[in-house]
Design an enzyme around this catalytic site. Structure first.
Site, PDB file in Angstrom:
ATOM      1  N   GLY A 216       0.810  -1.299   0.077  1.00 54.38           N
ATOM      2  CA  GLY A 216      -0.076   0.034   0.092  1.00 54.38           C
ATOM      3  C   GLY A 216       0.730   1.344   0.001  1.00 54.38           C
ATOM      4  O   GLY A 216       0.306   2.409   0.504  1.00 54.38           O
TER       5      GLY A 216
ATOM      6  N   GLU B 120      12.009 -13.896  19.012  1.00 54.20           N
ATOM      7  CA  GLU B 120      11.806 -12.484  19.272  1.00 54.20           C
ATOM      8  C   GLU B 120      11.289 -12.331  20.664  1.00 54.20           C
ATOM      9  O   GLU B 120      11.577 -11.238  21.421  1.00 54.20           O
ATOM     10  CB  GLU B 120      10.632 -11.980  18.320  1.00 54.20           C
TER      11      GLU B 120
HETATM   12  P1  ADP Z   1       2.814  -0.908  -3.416  1.00 53.24           P
HETATM   13  O1  ADP Z   1       2.565   0.274  -3.886  1.00 53.24           O
HETATM   14  O2  ADP Z   1       3.128  -0.797  -1.826  1.00 53.24           O
HETATM   15  O3  ADP Z   1       3.112  -1.927  -4.325  1.00 53.24           O
HETATM   16  P2  ADP Z   1      -0.047  -0.668  -3.870  1.00 53.24           P
HETATM   17  O4  ADP Z   1      -0.223   0.736  -3.099  1.00 53.24           O
HETATM   18  O5  ADP Z   1       0.037  -0.514  -5.044  1.00 53.24           O
HETATM   19  O6  ADP Z   1       1.264  -1.264  -3.160  1.00 53.24           O
HETATM   20  O7  ADP Z   1      -1.144  -1.543  -3.262  1.00 53.24           O
HETATM   21  C1  ADP Z   1      -1.947  -2.290  -4.285  1.00 53.24           C
HETATM   22  C2  ADP Z   1      -3.508  -2.287  -3.977  1.00 53.24           C
HETATM   23  O8  ADP Z   1      -3.550  -3.281  -2.736  1.00 53.24           O
HETATM   24  C3  ADP Z   1      -3.980  -1.240  -3.271  1.00 53.24           C
HETATM   25  O9  ADP Z   1      -4.697  -0.430  -4.558  1.00 53.24           O
HETATM   26  C4  ADP Z   1      -5.220  -1.617  -2.588  1.00 53.24           C
HETATM   27  O10 ADP Z   1      -6.385  -2.004  -3.168  1.00 53.24           O
HETATM   28  C5  ADP Z   1      -4.485  -2.935  -1.866  1.00 53.24           C
HETATM   29  N1  ADP Z   1      -3.845  -2.318  -0.616  1.00 53.24           N
HETATM   30  C6  ADP Z   1      -2.732  -2.734  -0.138  1.00 53.24           C
HETATM   31  N2  ADP Z   1      -2.347  -2.184   1.031  1.00 53.24           N
HETATM   32  C7  ADP Z   1      -3.646  -1.847   1.496  1.00 53.24           C
HETATM   33  C8  ADP Z   1      -3.955  -1.557   2.946  1.00 53.24           C
HETATM   34  N3  ADP Z   1      -3.198  -1.376   3.866  1.00 53.24           N
HETATM   35  N4  ADP Z   1      -5.251  -0.922   3.080  1.00 53.24           N
HETATM   36  C9  ADP Z   1      -6.146  -1.434   2.055  1.00 53.24           C
HETATM   37  N5  ADP Z   1      -5.740  -1.928   0.628  1.00 53.24           N
HETATM   38  C10 ADP Z   1      -4.716  -2.242   0.517  1.00 53.24           C
HETATM   39 ZN    ZN Z   2      17.602 -11.693  16.757  1.00 58.26          ZN
END
Ligand code: ADP
Ligand code: ZN
Length: 584
Positions: free
Chosen positions: A193, A413
């Protein structure tokens, strides 16, 4: 290979466009060449229909019957009148011939331009150095993403909240001489995300969002990437306050190590330098913030991470069980979830899933349900989707689901955390987790209270004990033969601390106040063996103490490890409560 392919395609495309035009030109009747005398003869015989007069060396014309001819231009005065008297039509200079040539040239140029634009859009790499840059830099349509679209990344969200205030009220901060962080790096595994958070910053602040990927900048031609960077910042400045997002920043900001990767590094250096100088170029309180994302922070060039550049680093890790439940809930919001679906137990079954995988899971389940057409998403749909999603990702994810691994990590841990609480309760353990991070298997973060300029001998010894506690817990619980490689980083650090105590700080009994580095520089080497021997004994002694501590408090170790297995992440409060509750 890839680039060659693109170049070949461009060449073939250009040839395909030019070829028909050439053929068309060739098919046009070639005028018959007449000597001037032959020409005069034809005029006298009254066979010339029309003559195009021009300033050139030759003149052209049509014979009656349509045959075209060409002959020398006599350029004599009264030539036109002579011809006219003989009833021959005369057209001057702007002959339709010239006109049509001009027109066909314009058309050709037009077609070429259009073709090249299409090609270079398809294959940005094929773009020439002189061509317009930045065609791919677009402001994204009004960003609708905000914090409500993010679940679970609470820490990260908290740390960017103040940035939004900075963007909106720069004056508030500049009054106090505070400068806005220019660059933020979000780092963590893919799909957690990072892009989402960057968009949410723009969405929450209500400013435009410019997004690019690091590899967009690294082009075949040196200088193109740098020009794109300048173009990007120009556009951003025109927009006023905004968020610039650079995904995969490592593509242009990798550590520079003597250009071992051959070509392309020149271009990368230039691009990186352009980025750095643009970043230091804009005023802190303009309200422009650059957000970059990478999977690994440690591979980035130090120049990028220095103060005034990307000096805020925010880790975005894989979600723990409660975060997974929140993400699953968020992505079920617009879906008809059946009554037999239990998101809580699903969140337990999706260890090591990223946010993107969870989103994917719910989406696949919805597709399954839609295919069935039964109105709601059932547990069976989710189970089906589970295997689709898992199969789509690396094998690594599946093998790391092993329960034994999780258990070992949990005890390791817990060992660190418990010994911290036992030997140095004033140290805060802000987080313990068994979710793998970019740094290694599990994770344990301790804040040593910054209450003093100096580290005391006692603190250093305790640090060694804490570092050894992970391995020690593994040994106590799983036996001498089942200890793992998970402690390698701990042992490296413990050895380092001990060596500092001996060689630099004169803190150990028996070795006195000598600085061993100075001795070594002066050629006194006899101490080396004794030093090694003593250090080994010393670490063993610490290890023995830790062993006793953990054995005595085995019930606490089990309690923390089991809670950790269940919750995957413990925050400060939960850990403190566990230790306290069990004590009384
Ligand atoms: P990254 O840039 O870290 O590779 P993205 O932001 O492109 O990841 O995430 C891809 C999709 O995954 C987002 O558009 C969303 O639908 C979902 N997603 C990832 N993390 C979250 C989160 N913490 N909450 C809600 N949706 C998420
Ligand atoms: Zn350790």
């Amino acid at each position: 290979m890839d680039r060659k392919y693109k170049v070949i395609i461009s060449i073939v495309a250009v040839i395909l466009i030019i070829l028909p035009i050439m053929v068309w030109n060739l098919r046009k009747p070639v005028p018959e060449e007449l000597t001037y005398n032959q020409f005069l003869e034809e005029t006298q015989k009254g066979r010339v229909e029309r003559v195009f007069l021009g300033q050139g060396d030759t003149i052209q014309g049509d014979l009656k019957g349509g045959t075209k001819f060409i002959t020398d231009n006599p350029r004599k005065e009264g030539f036109k009148e002579e011809l006219l008297k003989m009833d021959i039509a005369v057209e001057e200079k702007k002959s339709s011939e010239i006109l049509s040539q001009v027109i066909s040239l314009i058309v050709l140029a037009g077609i070429l331009t259009v073709a090249l634009t299409i090609i270079s859009k398809r294959f940005p790499q094929a773009q020439g150095k002189a061509s317009r840059v930045g065609t791919s830099i677009k402001e994204e349509e009004a960003i609708k993403v905000n914090f409500s679209n993010i679940a679970g990344n609470q820490e990260a969200v908290n740390s960017v909240e103040e940035i939004i205030d900075f963007i909106n009220n720069p004056e508030k901060y500049s009054e106090y001489g505070a400068r806005m962080p220019r660059g933020i790096i979000l780092y963590g595994p893919p799909g957690t995300g990072k892009t989402l958070l960057a968009k949410a910053i723009a969405g929450e602040a209500g400013v435009p969002f410019f997004a690019l990927t690091g590899s967009d900048f690294v082009q075949m031609y040196v200088g193109v990437g740098a020009a794109r960077i300048r173009e990007l910042f120009k556009k951003a400045r025109q927009a006023g306050k905004c968020v610039i997002f650079i995904d995969e920043i490592d593509a242009l900001g990798k550590k520079r190590n003597g250009g071992s990767d051959g070509g392309g590094s020149d271009e990368r250096d230039q691009t990186l330098n352009a980025l750095l100088s643009e970043m230091s170029g804009f005023n802190e309180n303009e309200g422009i913030v650059v957000v970059a994302a990478t999977n690994r922070l440690d591979t980035l060039d130090d120049a990028l991470l220095r103060p005034g550049r990307f000096d805020r680093h925010i880790e975005i890790g894989l979600p723990d069980v409660s975060a997974r439940q929140m993400i699953l809930k968020l992505h079920s919001r617009n879906k008809p979830i059946g009554s037999d679906v239990d998101l809580k137990s699903l969140s337990h079954d999706t260890v090591y899933f990223s946010g993107a995988q969870l989103e994917n899971l719910m989406n696949e389940a919805a597709i399954q349900a839609a295919k069935r057409g039964n109105g709601t998403i059932k547990q069976a749909d989710i189970e089906k989707a589970f295997y689709t999603v898992i199969a789509g990702y690396e094998k690594k994810d599946r093998s790391s689901l092993s329960d034994m691994d999780r258990k070992i990590t949990a005890y390791h841990e817990s060992g660190h955390a418990l010994v911290t609480k036992l030997v140095a309760p004033e140290n805060r353990v802000s987080k313990v987790t068994i979710i793998p991070s970019t740094k290694g298997a599990g994770g344990f973060s301790m804040n040593i209270p910054p209450d003093s300029m100096y580290l005391k001998k006692r603190d250093m010894e305790n640090n060694i004990r804490i570092l050894l506690a992970g391995r020690c817990a593994e040994e106590i619980v799983f036996g001498k033969d089942n200890i793992t490689t998970g402690a390698s980083n701990d042992l490296e650090k413990a050895t380092g601390v001990l060596m500092d105590m001996v060689r630099r700080f004169g803190m150990t009994d028996g070795w006195g106040l000598l600085n061993y580095d100075v001795l070594y520089r002066n050629g006194i080497e006899q101490m080396q063996e004794r030093l090694l021997d003593g250090a080994k004994k010393c670490l063993d002694e610490f290890y023995g103490q830790v062993r006793c501590l953990l054995m005595e408090n085995r019930h606490l170790l089990d309690l923390i490890a089991n809670t950790l297995l269940q919750k995957e992440t413990l925050d400060e409060e939960t850990l403190d409560n566990l230790v306290l509750k069990a004590d009384n």
